[in-house]
Design a protein around this motif. Structure first.
Motif, short mmCIF file in Angstrom:
data_model
loop_
_atom_site.label_atom_id
_atom_site.label_comp_id
_atom_site.label_asym_id
_atom_site.label_seq_id
_atom_site.Cartn_x
_atom_site.Cartn_y
_atom_site.Cartn_z
N ARG A 137 1.33 -13.94 3.98
CA ARG A 137 2.50 -14.77 3.67
C ARG A 137 3.64 -14.34 4.59
O ARG A 137 3.93 -13.16 4.70
CB ARG A 137 2.90 -14.60 2.20
CG ARG A 137 4.14 -15.37 1.79
CD ARG A 137 4.48 -15.13 0.31
NE ARG A 137 3.51 -15.77 -0.59
CZ ARG A 137 3.52 -15.62 -1.91
NH1 ARG A 137 4.40 -14.81 -2.48
NH2 ARG A 137 2.63 -16.25 -2.66
N ASP A 138 4.24 -15.32 5.23
CA ASP A 138 5.38 -15.05 6.12
C ASP A 138 5.04 -14.00 7.18
O ASP A 138 5.85 -13.13 7.51
CB ASP A 138 6.60 -14.59 5.32
CG ASP A 138 7.09 -15.65 4.35
OD1 ASP A 138 6.91 -16.85 4.66
OD2 ASP A 138 7.62 -15.30 3.29
N GLY A 139 3.81 -14.07 7.71
CA GLY A 139 3.42 -13.20 8.80
C GLY A 139 2.97 -11.81 8.40
O GLY A 139 2.54 -11.03 9.25
N ALA A 140 3.06 -11.47 7.12
CA ALA A 140 2.64 -10.15 6.64
C ALA A 140 1.37 -10.29 5.81
O ALA A 140 1.21 -11.27 5.07
CB ALA A 140 3.74 -9.50 5.80
N ILE A 141 0.47 -9.32 5.93
CA ILE A 141 -0.76 -9.35 5.14
C ILE A 141 -0.73 -8.22 4.11
O ILE A 141 -0.33 -7.10 4.42
CB ILE A 141 -2.01 -9.26 6.03
CG1 ILE A 141 -3.27 -9.60 5.21
CG2 ILE A 141 -2.14 -7.91 6.72
CD1 ILE A 141 -4.48 -9.93 6.05
N VAL A 142 -1.14 -8.55 2.87
CA VAL A 142 -1.10 -7.59 1.77
C VAL A 142 -2.44 -7.64 1.04
O VAL A 142 -2.97 -8.73 0.78
CB VAL A 142 0.04 -7.92 0.78
CG1 VAL A 142 0.01 -6.96 -0.41
CG2 VAL A 142 1.39 -7.87 1.47
N GLN A 143 -2.99 -6.48 0.73
CA GLN A 143 -4.18 -6.43 -0.12
C GLN A 143 -3.71 -6.58 -1.56
O GLN A 143 -3.00 -5.73 -2.09
CB GLN A 143 -4.92 -5.10 0.07
CG GLN A 143 -6.18 -5.00 -0.79
CD GLN A 143 -6.87 -3.65 -0.66
OE1 GLN A 143 -6.76 -2.99 0.38
NE2 GLN A 143 -7.57 -3.24 -1.71
N ILE A 144 -4.12 -7.67 -2.21
CA ILE A 144 -3.67 -7.96 -3.57
C ILE A 144 -4.48 -7.16 -4.60
O ILE A 144 -3.93 -6.64 -5.57
CB ILE A 144 -3.77 -9.46 -3.87
CG1 ILE A 144 -2.93 -10.27 -2.87
CG2 ILE A 144 -3.33 -9.75 -5.30
CD1 ILE A 144 -1.45 -9.97 -2.90
N THR A 145 -5.78 -7.08 -4.40
CA THR A 145 -6.63 -6.35 -5.34
C THR A 145 -6.58 -4.86 -5.06
O THR A 145 -6.27 -4.42 -3.95
CB THR A 145 -8.08 -6.84 -5.23
OG1 THR A 145 -8.49 -6.77 -3.86
CG2 THR A 145 -8.20 -8.28 -5.72
N THR A 146 -6.89 -4.08 -6.06
CA THR A 146 -6.99 -2.62 -5.93
C THR A 146 -8.45 -2.22 -6.08
O THR A 146 -9.10 -2.57 -7.07
CB THR A 146 -6.14 -1.91 -7.00
OG1 THR A 146 -4.77 -2.29 -6.85
CG2 THR A 146 -6.26 -0.40 -6.87
#
Length: 265
Positions: A137-146
């Motif tokens: 989102r908005d150029g950034a990537i995030v791991q949502i799951t743990t």
């Protein structure tokens, strides 16, 4: 390389439309004899399962889990309750199968579904094991799951750095799975549905070969989901393809009422 195509669907939501585009691919990789991954990618549910246990036990576990979740999607009512009922049925399927009796038989399951029951649409991620959901989102990537893994627990306890975790000898040891000896309640995360969001749902066969930065790179240079999953698969195979590889890319475009612009099929 398997042939991959992008599918699309316009989903009416309060105040407008969500235009979804997605593509999915699974591959045995270069080291394994069989593909113990399974997947389902069709509105409103997008999930990946990575099986483990014996020569065919993992294949049975992942296929049983995806088959039960497929039925939930077909029913039209995807909620945490219906997902957990489906997973409980999958556990019984696995336990009753004569070729899935190994103690270590089971499967991860991870993915997202769209919840349109409220005033505004929400994505809900679900996860058991160490397959992953990423959001760009908005150029950034995030791991949502743990991850439910020994290594992740060591990182969370401050006993291991993320860099050390990448090549840890216990990297494949998970602490939760869908299987005869485990519970079937996933972790859930609710997310607002935003225009421009891109999800990646994948087994660890991808994340063993590509960093988060690498995944983001292939999303940035491939606007079409089919091109993105194909490029990621090719890179993962070139980097060794040590495990089965399964990837879903799901793109979200949000259009307000009165907006005549549409996404390309």
């Amino acid at each position: 390389m398997p042939e991959v195509s992008t599918q699309s669907l316009a989903v009416p939501v309060p105040g407008g439309v969500l235009e979804l585009s997605w593509a999915a691919v699974t591959d045995t990789g270069r080291r394994r004899e069989v593909n113990q991954d399974a997947m389902f990618a069709s509105y409103p549910l997008f999930v990946v399962a990575d099986g483990m246990g014996g020569h065919v036990g993992g294949e049975i576990a992942s296929a049983s889990t995806i088959e039960r979740l497929h039925a939930v999607a077909d029913s039209g009512t995807v909620t945490p309750k219906t997902i957990e009922k489906a997973l409980a049925r999958a556990v019984k399927d696995i336990a009753s199968h004569p070729e899935a009796t190994d103690e270590g038989t089971g499967t991860t399951v991870t993915g997202v579904f769209l919840d349109t029951s409220g005033d505004a649409p929400h994505w809900v991620t679900l996860n058991i094991g160490d397959s992953r959901v990423y959001l760009m989102r908005d150029g950034a990537i995030v791991q949502i799951t743990t991850d439910h893994s020994v290594v992740q627990e060591l990182v969370a306890a401050g006993r291991l750095s993320p860099e050390e975790a990448e090549n840890h000898p216990y990297g494949n040891v998970i602490t939760r799975a869908v299987g005869p000896s485990d519970g079937v309640e996933p972790d859930y995360v609710r997310l607002d549905a935003f225009d421009g969001d891109r999800f990646v749902i994948c087994s660890d066969g991808l994340t063993k070969e590509l960093t988060d930065y690498g995944i983001r790179h292939f999303l940035e240079v491939n606007a079409d989901p089919a091109d993105a999953v194909s490029a990621m698969l090719e890179a993962a195979l070139e980097n060794g393809g040590r495990d089965n590889i399964t990837i879903i890319v799901l793109d979200v475009a949000r259009r307000a009422d009165g907006d005549s612009s549409t996404a390309e099929d």
